[in-house]
Motif scaffolding. Structure first.
Motif, PDB file in Angstrom:
ATOM      1  N   LYS A 125       0.822  -1.216   0.000  1.00 27.60           N
ATOM      2  CA  LYS A 125       0.000   0.000   0.000  1.00 27.60           C
ATOM      3  C   LYS A 125       0.859   1.270   0.000  1.00 27.60           C
ATOM      4  O   LYS A 125       0.711   2.149   0.870  1.00 27.60           O
ATOM      5  CB  LYS A 125      -0.925   0.021   1.215  1.00 27.60           C
ATOM      6  N   SER A 157      -6.116  -0.308 -10.633  1.00 28.13           N
ATOM      7  CA  SER A 157      -6.310  -0.084  -9.196  1.00 28.13           C
ATOM      8  C   SER A 157      -7.724   0.372  -8.852  1.00 28.13           C
ATOM      9  O   SER A 157      -8.034   0.588  -7.675  1.00 28.13           O
ATOM     10  CB  SER A 157      -5.307   0.956  -8.691  1.00 28.13           C
ATOM     11  N   GLU A 183      -7.923   3.695  -6.774  1.00 31.51           N
ATOM     12  CA  GLU A 183      -7.091   3.871  -5.578  1.00 31.51           C
ATOM     13  C   GLU A 183      -5.874   4.734  -5.894  1.00 31.51           C
ATOM     14  O   GLU A 183      -5.451   5.559  -5.082  1.00 31.51           O
ATOM     15  CB  GLU A 183      -6.636   2.519  -5.032  1.00 31.51           C
ATOM     16  N   LYS A 191      -1.650   7.930  -4.352  1.00 29.15           N
ATOM     17  CA  LYS A 191      -2.906   7.509  -3.734  1.00 29.15           C
ATOM     18  C   LYS A 191      -3.875   8.687  -3.720  1.00 29.15           C
ATOM     19  O   LYS A 191      -3.562   9.771  -3.222  1.00 29.15           O
ATOM     20  CB  LYS A 191      -2.672   7.013  -2.312  1.00 29.15           C
TER      21      LYS A 191
END
Length: 312
Positions: free
Chosen positions: A179, A221, A224, A241
């Motif tokens: 992440k 993604s 995201e 992000k």
């Protein structure tokens, strides 16, 4: 490391501040290169270098802990980080993701990179030629350790055409492990042939190739991550992000360095959002400037190549 010797900078500054015609040798502390200028009124540029930039360079503000070896293995890495931050020098550390326990014990740095050279076990073995038999487990555990960091974290992907540019799905699977705040994607730089490298110029992707890969990964993604910035000359694209760094439709991917140092000095916990800074319009993905600061000018060295002689 001469930047840790304040005396060296003071010595250099005094010499560079001379107003009359000058000709002096290396600094006795840091042995910087000799500069000669016999015309006091023509000090605005030496070999394309601006004087104010040269003076700024004598007082470093940023330190890259990377390139040679594995910096995170250095036993006193936290002591070095503390010393740099004490001098308000930012820290950018790059690790090859083989020492997860060292990532866990690392103190906050300005930005922590993990080199993600491949997305599968077989490819990683082929490209990195790791030393450890459990290299893949170490790699995955390093990504997990990265996920626990509160400061800026980055996956660093180097695209090698014909080697890893088709592994979109596999790279996407790695995103959920660490992440990262950012994904920096750049094309490989060809450094010539050698006995240990099979790369040729055919393996170097165009910037358009890097853009296509980046857009595909961002789309994978499901919102995201989005493509946030690019630097055309470096053949580099940045994914960020969305929930952290896109505020009211504007990107905040840059760093407020003074705020970072204040946060470190406070001794209180802080996160990457706390020292985020607005991204200039010229650095945003798709801008006409392509990542070039319009206030700056490029110095182009004139090259004079000999004409090839024609032999009969």
């Amino acid at each position: 490391m001469c930047f840790l010797l304040e005396a060296s900078h003071e010595s250099c500054r005094k010499k560079l501040a001379m107003e009359d015609g000058r000709s002096f040798g290396d600094c006795e502390h840091c042995h910087r290169a000799t500069y000669k200028d016999d015309k006091a009124n023509e000090r605005s540029s030496w070999w394309g270098v601006r004087e104010e930039r040269l003076l700024q360079g004598l007082s470093p503000r940023h330190c890259a802990l990377s390139l040679v070896g594995e910096p995170i293995m250095y036993p006193e890495i936290n002591t070095l980080v503390d010393e740099l931050h004490h001098r308000r020098i930012s820290t950018f550390l790059v690790t090859n993701a083989q020492f997860p326990e060292r990532i866990e014990m690392l103190k906050p740095v300005t930005q922590l990179y993990v080199s993600v050279d491949a997305a599968t076990k077989d490819r990683l073995k082929e490209i990195d030629r790791p030393l450890f038999g459990d290299f893949w487990e170490r790699f995955v555990d390093s990504l997990k350790a990265l996920r626990e960091k509160e400061q800026r974290t980055v996956y660093r992907l180097t695209l090698v055409k014909g080697w890893n540019t088709e592994d979109i799905d596999a790279y996407f699977n790695l995103l959920d492990i660490g992440k990262p705040d950012f994904i920096e994607i750049k094309g490989v730089t060809y450094c010539g042939s050698s006995a240990t490298s099979k790369l040729t110029m055919e393996n170097v992707p165009w910037h358009s190739d890097v853009k296509s890969f980046s857009e595909a990964l961002a789309m994978k993604s499901n919102g995201e991550y989005e493509v946030a910035c690019e630097h055309v000359h470096s053949c580099c694209v940045l994914l960020a992000k969305v929930d952290k760094f896109k505020i009211d439709g504007e990107w905040f991917t840059w760093i407020d360095y003074e705020k970072f140092h204040d946060l470190v000095a406070s001794g209180n916990p802080f996160s990457s959002k706390d020292y985020a800074s607005p991204t200039p319009t010229w650095a945003v993905y798709g801008a006409d400037e392509g990542g070039f600061d319009p206030k700056q000018s490029r110095y182009r060295k004139e090259r004079h190549h000999r004409e090839k002689s024609v032999t009969s």
